[in-house]
Motif scaffolding. Structure first.
Motif, mmCIF file in Angstrom:
data_model
loop_
_atom_site.group_PDB
_atom_site.id
_atom_site.type_symbol
_atom_site.label_atom_id
_atom_site.label_comp_id
_atom_site.label_asym_id
_atom_site.label_seq_id
_atom_site.Cartn_x
_atom_site.Cartn_y
_atom_site.Cartn_z
ATOM 1 N N PRO A 92 -12.359 7.018 -3.905
ATOM 2 C CA PRO A 92 -12.351 7.911 -2.739
ATOM 3 C C PRO A 92 -10.906 8.277 -2.407
ATOM 4 C CG PRO A 92 -12.600 5.645 -2.034
ATOM 5 C CD PRO A 92 -12.582 5.613 -3.538
ATOM 6 N N ALA A 93 -10.735 9.239 -1.523
ATOM 7 C CA ALA A 93 -9.393 9.557 -1.041
ATOM 8 C C ALA A 93 -8.894 8.416 -0.161
ATOM 9 C CB ALA A 93 -9.411 10.862 -0.258
ATOM 10 N N LEU A 94 -7.582 8.305 -0.065
ATOM 11 C CA LEU A 94 -6.945 7.305 0.786
ATOM 12 C C LEU A 94 -6.301 8.027 1.961
ATOM 13 C CD1 LEU A 94 -5.974 4.400 1.330
ATOM 14 C CD2 LEU A 94 -4.001 4.875 -0.150
ATOM 15 N N VAL A 95 -6.752 7.741 3.169
ATOM 16 C CA VAL A 95 -6.218 8.362 4.384
ATOM 17 C C VAL A 95 -5.372 7.327 5.117
ATOM 18 C CG1 VAL A 95 -6.761 9.423 6.599
ATOM 19 C CG2 VAL A 95 -8.163 9.944 4.583
ATOM 20 N N HIS A 96 -4.113 7.672 5.350
ATOM 21 C CA HIS A 96 -3.217 6.790 6.099
ATOM 22 C C HIS A 96 -2.875 7.438 7.429
ATOM 23 C CE1 HIS A 96 1.087 5.453 7.046
ATOM 24 N NE2 HIS A 96 0.291 4.499 7.433
ATOM 25 N N VAL A 97 -3.116 6.719 8.525
ATOM 26 C CA VAL A 97 -2.744 7.174 9.863
ATOM 27 C C VAL A 97 -1.573 6.333 10.325
ATOM 28 C CG1 VAL A 97 -3.485 7.461 12.250
ATOM 29 C CG2 VAL A 97 -5.100 7.870 10.392
ATOM 30 N N GLY A 98 -0.411 6.971 10.451
ATOM 31 C CA GLY A 98 0.786 6.255 10.857
ATOM 32 C C GLY A 98 2.008 6.816 10.174
ATOM 33 N N MET A 99 3.143 6.187 10.420
ATOM 34 C CA MET A 99 4.408 6.631 9.857
ATOM 35 C C MET A 99 4.698 5.909 8.544
ATOM 36 S SD MET A 99 5.291 8.750 12.251
ATOM 37 C CE MET A 99 7.022 9.095 11.900
ATOM 38 N N ASP A 100 5.470 6.573 7.697
ATOM 39 C CA ASP A 100 5.940 5.961 6.453
ATOM 40 C C ASP A 100 7.440 6.241 6.332
ATOM 41 O OD1 ASP A 100 5.924 4.645 3.989
ATOM 42 O OD2 ASP A 100 5.372 6.462 2.873
ATOM 43 N N ASP A 101 8.182 5.825 7.369
ATOM 44 C CA ASP A 101 9.599 6.180 7.463
ATOM 45 C C ASP A 101 10.430 5.635 6.310
ATOM 46 O OD1 ASP A 101 9.136 7.554 9.793
ATOM 47 O OD2 ASP A 101 9.695 5.901 11.109
ATOM 48 N N SER A 102 10.052 4.487 5.764
ATOM 49 C CA SER A 102 10.813 3.893 4.667
ATOM 50 C C SER A 102 10.245 4.243 3.300
ATOM 51 C CB SER A 102 10.858 2.365 4.827
ATOM 52 O OG SER A 102 11.500 2.012 6.031
ATOM 53 N N SER A 103 9.288 5.177 3.280
ATOM 54 C CA SER A 103 8.696 5.683 2.026
ATOM 55 C C SER A 103 8.016 4.589 1.213
ATOM 56 C CB SER A 103 9.772 6.384 1.168
ATOM 57 O OG SER A 103 10.335 7.473 1.853
ATOM 58 N N MET A 104 7.480 3.583 1.888
ATOM 59 C CA MET A 104 6.806 2.508 1.157
ATOM 60 C C MET A 104 5.550 3.008 0.460
ATOM 61 S SD MET A 104 7.294 -0.667 3.796
ATOM 62 C CE MET A 104 8.956 -1.174 4.265
ATOM 63 N N ILE A 105 4.763 3.815 1.162
ATOM 64 C CA ILE A 105 3.560 4.371 0.549
ATOM 65 C C ILE A 105 3.940 5.417 -0.493
ATOM 66 C CG2 ILE A 105 1.446 5.672 0.986
ATOM 67 C CD1 ILE A 105 1.329 4.356 3.739
ATOM 68 N N ALA A 106 4.928 6.239 -0.168
ATOM 69 C CA ALA A 106 5.379 7.255 -1.125
ATOM 70 C C ALA A 106 5.855 6.623 -2.417
ATOM 71 C CB ALA A 106 6.481 8.101 -0.497
ATOM 72 N N ASN A 107 6.588 5.538 -2.313
ATOM 73 C CA ASN A 107 7.081 4.852 -3.516
ATOM 74 C C ASN A 107 5.930 4.249 -4.312
ATOM 75 O OD1 ASN A 107 9.716 5.500 -2.843
ATOM 76 N ND2 ASN A 107 10.120 3.546 -1.838
ATOM 77 N N ALA A 108 4.945 3.696 -3.593
ATOM 78 C CA ALA A 108 3.779 3.137 -4.286
ATOM 79 C C ALA A 108 2.999 4.227 -4.995
ATOM 80 C CB ALA A 108 2.893 2.399 -3.285
ATOM 81 N N MET A 109 2.896 5.395 -4.375
ATOM 82 C CA MET A 109 2.207 6.519 -5.006
ATOM 83 C C MET A 109 2.948 6.967 -6.263
ATOM 84 S SD MET A 109 -0.625 7.469 -3.455
ATOM 85 C CE MET A 109 -0.792 9.212 -3.900
ATOM 86 N N ALA A 110 4.279 6.989 -6.182
ATOM 87 C CA ALA A 110 5.077 7.408 -7.341
ATOM 88 C C ALA A 110 4.924 6.446 -8.511
ATOM 89 C CB ALA A 110 6.543 7.525 -6.938
ATOM 90 N N ALA A 111 4.693 5.166 -8.192
ATOM 91 C CA ALA A 111 4.560 4.153 -9.245
ATOM 92 C C ALA A 111 3.144 4.068 -9.799
ATOM 93 C CB ALA A 111 4.985 2.789 -8.705
ATOM 94 N N ALA A 112 2.163 4.633 -9.090
ATOM 95 C CA ALA A 112 0.762 4.526 -9.507
ATOM 96 C C ALA A 112 0.452 5.495 -10.634
ATOM 97 C CB ALA A 112 -0.157 4.795 -8.316
ATOM 98 N N SER A 113 -0.346 5.039 -11.573
ATOM 99 C CA SER A 113 -0.752 5.901 -12.686
ATOM 100 C C SER A 113 -2.198 5.572 -13.072
ATOM 101 C CB SER A 113 0.175 5.697 -13.887
ATOM 102 O OG SER A 113 -0.205 6.526 -14.969
#
Length: 356
Positions: free
Chosen positions: A213-234
């Protein structure tokens, strides 16, 4: 509550206001709110129910704590205040006949990215306020036990008064489904203890099988923790990020989600668990820290260090409508253990005891 930004409803502010509204209703005491919030920014129930002592939020909290220790006794004498209630650990260690401090968590002990200076500063702030507190309230048994271990001198002054949901179950009742596709929900600002990368990794495993399913995040990601995890996911899962939404919209997101995911490594209480349960949203939650205490029998538990463990839980939940319905029912039952009214009465009784 000098540490809270005026007009910005943080988790601590929302908890404090929820309690204060009920305390005013319970009666028995008069309340003065010392805060950076202005009267017009307060919830309607508090705009006329309490006396407001407006201050500007200090820039350096540790310096302000020293200043409060100096001036708070005089402030209390002038206002004829008998008791100081610090709604978090950045308040006054002196003033009044008694002081109660509410501890929401000991986050600094669990955030590896904090430098040693920050850890020492936080430990100093906590130690100072706790030594000056007549009674210390922990919001969960797990937080109480950690406090007793970390600060043994306060062990005999600890009490447990839990929180309740700050998102009303009726908030999303009339809102349509916002996201048409199937999705799982994460709620909270991305900080190291939240461990949101584990959810991204688990969804990536399902994405590889074509069942994510899609992943919905409600909140801030100021330190790019989720963004970095997305970049590493394959392959990366589909991510939808939302922030600054109101309670009605959040409630609707809970109500229509496949489930709430809480992969946290540590929490002081974790309000999203009971918010989701109140809104009929199944909960899949880490088996660490206070999560089992709060989630009770109304949640599915997994090892937050193992994304495959979460992926298996998600797969089984989405494939079992009967089990999902039973989990929702257990969630409703578990959520009923918590009540703002009961918590407010417990605080009021504590205040009365200390002022007797």
């Amino acid at each position: 509550m000098p540490s809270q930004f005026g007009g910005k409803p943080s988790g601590v502010a929302r908890v404090a206001f929820s309690l204060l509204e009920r305390l005013v209703a319970v009666g028995g005491h008069d309340y003065i709110l010392r805060s950076a919030w202005r009267a017009e920014q307060l919830p309607p129930g508090l705009q006329h129910g309490v006396e407001l002592l407006h201050i500007e939020r200090p820039r350096v909290m540790i310096a302000d704590m020293v200043w409060q220790a100096i001036v708070m006794p005089a402030i209390c004498r002038k206002a004829k205040a008998d008791l100081v209630w610090n709604v978090d650990t950045f308040g006054a260690a002196r003033g009044g006949r008694a002081r109660v401090t509410t501890v929401h968590d000991l986050f600094y002990r669990h955030v590896d990215t904090l430098g040693w200076r920050a850890r020492m500063t936080m430990a100093l702030c906590y130690g100072t306020i706790l030594r000056g507190s007549t009674r210390v309230v922990a919001i969960s048994k797990g937080t109480r036990d950690e406090l007793a271990t970390t600060f043994p001198s306060v062990a005999n002054r600890l009490a447990v008064i839990t929180n309740d949901a700050t998102v009303a179950a009726s908030s999303g009742a009339t809102l349509p489904r916002e996201i048409p596709e199937r999705y799982v929900l994460m709620v909270g600002n991305a900080t190291p203890n939240k461990n949101f990368a584990a959810a991204v990794a688990a969804l990536s495993l399902l994405q590889a099988n074509g069942s994510a399913p899609a992943l919905v995040h409600v909140g801030m990601d100021d330190s790019s923790m989720i963004a970095n995890a997305m970049a590493a996911a394959s392959p990366p899962p589909r991510l939808i990020q939302l922030k600054g939404i109101d309670d009605a919209r959040l409630a609707a997101l809970y109500a229509h989600a496949e489930c709430l995911i809480v992969p946290s490594l540590s929490e002081g209480f974790c309000l999203p668990i009971i918010e989701a349960q109140a809104l009929g949203c199944p909960v899949i939650v880490s088996n660490q820290s206070v999560m089992p205490e709060v989630g009770g029998e109304g949640a599915i538990y997994f090892d937050p260090s193992d994304p495959n463990s979460l992926a298996v839980c998600l797969t089984e939940l989405m494939a079992d409508p009967t089990g999902r319905a039973a989990l929702i029912k257990r969630g409703f039952h578990n959520r009923s253990r918590f009540s703002w009214e009961a918590s407010a009465r417990a605080y009021a009784a504590l205040f009365t005891e200390l002022l007797a």
